[in-house]
Design a protein around this motif. Sequence first.
Motif, PDB file in Angstrom:
ATOM      1  N   LEU A  47     -12.670 -27.657 -72.718  1.00  0.00           N
ATOM      2  CA  LEU A  47     -12.192 -28.893 -73.353  1.00  0.00           C
ATOM      3  C   LEU A  47     -13.328 -29.850 -73.677  1.00  0.00           C
ATOM      4  CD1 LEU A  47      -8.938 -29.600 -71.290  1.00  0.00           C
ATOM      5  CD2 LEU A  47      -9.119 -28.542 -73.546  1.00  0.00           C
ATOM      6  N   THR A  48     -14.514 -29.326 -73.940  1.00  0.00           N
ATOM      7  CA  THR A  48     -15.641 -30.155 -74.364  1.00  0.00           C
ATOM      8  C   THR A  48     -16.251 -29.542 -75.613  1.00  0.00           C
ATOM      9  OG1 THR A  48     -17.281 -28.985 -73.019  1.00  0.00           O
ATOM     10  CG2 THR A  48     -16.133 -30.828 -71.990  1.00  0.00           C
ATOM     11  N   TRP A  49     -16.543 -30.381 -76.607  1.00  0.00           N
ATOM     12  CA  TRP A  49     -17.094 -29.908 -77.875  1.00  0.00           C
ATOM     13  C   TRP A  49     -18.529 -29.435 -77.719  1.00  0.00           C
ATOM     14  CZ3 TRP A  49     -13.955 -28.937 -81.742  1.00  0.00           C
ATOM     15  CH2 TRP A  49     -12.745 -29.615 -81.827  1.00  0.00           C
ATOM     16  N   LYS A  50     -19.264 -30.041 -76.815  1.00  0.00           N
ATOM     17  CA  LYS A  50     -20.651 -29.637 -76.626  1.00  0.00           C
ATOM     18  C   LYS A  50     -20.725 -28.232 -76.038  1.00  0.00           C
ATOM     19  CE  LYS A  50     -25.090 -31.473 -75.050  1.00  0.00           C
ATOM     20  NZ  LYS A  50     -25.784 -32.588 -74.369  1.00  0.00           N
ATOM     21  N   GLN A  51     -19.878 -27.934 -75.073  1.00  0.00           N
ATOM     22  CA  GLN A  51     -19.839 -26.584 -74.517  1.00  0.00           C
ATOM     23  C   GLN A  51     -19.406 -25.576 -75.580  1.00  0.00           C
ATOM     24  OE1 GLN A  51     -17.549 -26.168 -70.898  1.00  0.00           O
ATOM     25  NE2 GLN A  51     -17.196 -23.997 -71.260  1.00  0.00           N
ATOM     26  N   LEU A  52     -18.409 -25.941 -76.388  1.00  0.00           N
ATOM     27  CA  LEU A  52     -17.960 -25.051 -77.458  1.00  0.00           C
ATOM     28  C   LEU A  52     -19.089 -24.745 -78.430  1.00  0.00           C
ATOM     29  CD1 LEU A  52     -14.592 -25.306 -79.359  1.00  0.00           C
ATOM     30  CD2 LEU A  52     -16.697 -25.021 -80.642  1.00  0.00           C
ATOM     31  N   PHE A  53     -19.857 -25.771 -78.804  1.00  0.00           N
ATOM     32  CA  PHE A  53     -20.934 -25.579 -79.774  1.00  0.00           C
ATOM     33  C   PHE A  53     -21.996 -24.627 -79.243  1.00  0.00           C
ATOM     34  CE2 PHE A  53     -25.060 -26.636 -81.538  1.00  0.00           C
ATOM     35  CZ  PHE A  53     -24.811 -26.654 -82.899  1.00  0.00           C
ATOM     36  N   PHE A  54     -22.434 -24.838 -78.019  1.00  0.00           N
ATOM     37  CA  PHE A  54     -23.552 -24.038 -77.513  1.00  0.00           C
ATOM     38  C   PHE A  54     -23.117 -22.638 -77.079  1.00  0.00           C
ATOM     39  CE2 PHE A  54     -25.687 -28.174 -77.153  1.00  0.00           C
ATOM     40  CZ  PHE A  54     -26.872 -27.841 -77.793  1.00  0.00           C
ATOM     41  N   GLU A  55     -21.883 -22.464 -76.647  1.00  0.00           N
ATOM     42  CA  GLU A  55     -21.425 -21.109 -76.347  1.00  0.00           C
ATOM     43  C   GLU A  55     -21.300 -20.284 -77.630  1.00  0.00           C
ATOM     44  OE1 GLU A  55     -19.009 -21.823 -72.140  1.00  0.00           O
ATOM     45  OE2 GLU A  55     -17.899 -21.490 -73.998  1.00  0.00           O
ATOM     46  N   ASN A  56     -20.850 -20.908 -78.725  1.00  0.00           N
ATOM     47  CA  ASN A  56     -20.825 -20.202 -80.004  1.00  0.00           C
ATOM     48  C   ASN A  56     -22.231 -19.993 -80.555  1.00  0.00           C
ATOM     49  OD1 ASN A  56     -17.985 -19.736 -81.419  1.00  0.00           O
ATOM     50  ND2 ASN A  56     -17.817 -21.592 -80.162  1.00  0.00           N
ATOM     51  N   HIS A  57     -23.108 -20.962 -80.329  1.00  0.00           N
ATOM     52  CA  HIS A  57     -24.493 -20.817 -80.780  1.00  0.00           C
ATOM     53  C   HIS A  57     -25.177 -19.657 -80.067  1.00  0.00           C
ATOM     54  CE1 HIS A  57     -28.564 -21.897 -82.024  1.00  0.00           C
ATOM     55  NE2 HIS A  57     -28.919 -21.890 -80.750  1.00  0.00           N
ATOM     56  N   LEU A  58     -24.975 -19.545 -78.758  1.00  0.00           N
ATOM     57  CA  LEU A  58     -25.581 -18.445 -78.014  1.00  0.00           C
ATOM     58  C   LEU A  58     -24.977 -17.108 -78.434  1.00  0.00           C
ATOM     59  CD1 LEU A  58     -27.461 -17.398 -75.826  1.00  0.00           C
ATOM     60  CD2 LEU A  58     -25.694 -17.912 -74.133  1.00  0.00           C
ATOM     61  N   CYS A  99     -19.380 -19.362 -70.395  1.00  0.00           N
ATOM     62  CA  CYS A  99     -18.838 -18.066 -70.808  1.00  0.00           C
ATOM     63  C   CYS A  99     -19.843 -17.378 -71.725  1.00  0.00           C
ATOM     64  CB  CYS A  99     -17.500 -18.236 -71.522  1.00  0.00           C
ATOM     65  SG  CYS A  99     -16.818 -16.687 -72.168  1.00  0.00           S
ATOM     66  N   LEU A 100     -20.251 -16.172 -71.364  1.00  0.00           N
ATOM     67  CA  LEU A 100     -21.171 -15.368 -72.171  1.00  0.00           C
ATOM     68  C   LEU A 100     -20.344 -14.348 -72.941  1.00  0.00           C
ATOM     69  CD1 LEU A 100     -24.082 -14.555 -72.924  1.00  0.00           C
ATOM     70  CD2 LEU A 100     -24.058 -13.026 -70.960  1.00  0.00           C
ATOM     71  N   ARG A 101     -20.383 -14.449 -74.282  1.00  0.00           N
ATOM     72  CA  ARG A 101     -19.537 -13.596 -75.109  1.00  0.00           C
ATOM     73  C   ARG A 101     -20.323 -13.104 -76.323  1.00  0.00           C
ATOM     74  NH1 ARG A 101     -15.989 -17.047 -75.994  1.00  0.00           N
ATOM     75  NH2 ARG A 101     -14.283 -16.384 -74.634  1.00  0.00           N
ATOM     76  N   PHE A 102     -20.144 -11.832 -76.659  1.00  0.00           N
ATOM     77  CA  PHE A 102     -20.602 -11.318 -77.953  1.00  0.00           C
ATOM     78  C   PHE A 102     -19.739 -10.135 -78.355  1.00  0.00           C
ATOM     79  CE2 PHE A 102     -23.635  -9.454 -74.816  1.00  0.00           C
ATOM     80  CZ  PHE A 102     -23.339  -8.108 -74.970  1.00  0.00           C
ATOM     81  N   ARG A 103     -19.627  -9.928 -79.665  1.00  0.00           N
ATOM     82  CA  ARG A 103     -18.792  -8.879 -80.227  1.00  0.00           C
ATOM     83  C   ARG A 103     -19.600  -7.756 -80.873  1.00  0.00           C
ATOM     84  NH1 ARG A 103     -16.184 -10.240 -77.078  1.00  0.00           N
ATOM     85  NH2 ARG A 103     -14.144 -11.251 -77.031  1.00  0.00           N
TER      86      ARG A 103
END
Length: 437
Positions: free
Chosen positions: A132-143, A172-176
């Motif tokens: 529920l934080t935009w900063k976390q969303l941005f950097f998790e997608n960036h990584l 959360c570490l995610r990649f597809r």
Amino acid sequence: MPPTLDNSSDPQPTFSVGSTTSEPSLTDQVKRFKPRKFKEKRETLLSKDPSQNNPSHEKLSLKCIKVIVSNFDKNPSHSGIPASHVREITSRLPINLDPKKSAVYVHDESYWKRACLQSLSPSECQIVEHGLTWKQLFFENHLQKRLEGFKDGDDIEVLLEEIEKFQDYIFCLRFRQMPGHIDLDRLTASLPNLTKIDLQYNINKIGMDFDRRLFGMKISDASCLAKSVKDSENLTSIVLSGNLMDDDLLRMLMTGLYKSSTITHLDVSHNKITNHGVRLLAKLLGTKSVLTSLNVADNQIHAEGGRYLGRALRSNDSLSDLNMRLNRLTDEGGRMLLEGLRDNQSVTRLNVSGNSLGSESTSALSVVLREQDSELMILDLSSNRLSDADVQVLSATMERNDRLISMDMRMNSTTDGNEDLEKIQEKLHYNELNLRS
């Protein structure tokens, strides 16, 4: 003698004051002059910012804000700036700042919301999945994008140096996809707040360059991941769905899972795990287990695997969600699995759809549903081989059950309009209302 007005060409004016003299009063003179018409309307003049026409009218604070914004990429700093002006500065900052600098110096959520909405797709802007934080969303997608673009030969030190600046915002570490199989042990070691790993070793949009060796997890990947799991103190969830994982890769991964006391969610669905792999997974369900959710859907598990899991469930008191969908348990394997639930008081959700269950499984299930200590609340029996006689047995059993609130029995060998199915649904609805009251 004062000058007189020449009114020879105009009609004789009517004066309220001074009409008896040859000199009109000052008020009468003012009335005779027409107001000057300006080219621009007054509203247009008021709407314009005077500072745009004349920089000297600009406030000093606004001048300072513009200077800070224009030089933020070279000299990022908020020290000494009043809090009332920080929000104005961040609202003017561009979203293409260097992430290594913006992570340290920009904390305003409105800036990160603007950056996410402008740089990410709507499907990626799911803030509920990112704390529920935009900063976390941005950097998790960036990584995620950095890892999906990482190739063999790229310098991992450069990536780790960049991650160090925003490591506190990665949970959360995610990649597809993973063109270059990066060392996960070193990567996760640089993420102290990591709680979830969701990985797929695939290649997207490969086109005519298809190579079977590019897909699926390798032995080196499983070895690095096992070490990461063993060394992590905060990791709670692992999702390895669709990685062509077989029993050998699972065995290597289990070396780390056995020594972990924090993993509560494990998803190895859509892989190639057989009975031997399930035997390894069953060891995670011992008396000291903390695993609460296990998903082994769409694998190659047969009746023997159902026996291993059923035996482990008898002594387990932590697992609450078990998904065995789309396997090959058959009626015998389903019976042995369900028999293990007789002494189990923790499983609340069970999915055994698409496993060719029949009358033997129905008999074992009816015993479980009659148990007073059973906590089973949600059950999926769809796409099996249950007959009308099996439905009748379950209908009679449900009269004594007060816990089950959902039972999916679609796509079975039952006739339409079965009265026993309607009785089961009425009982499930009744149980749900009682639990809510």
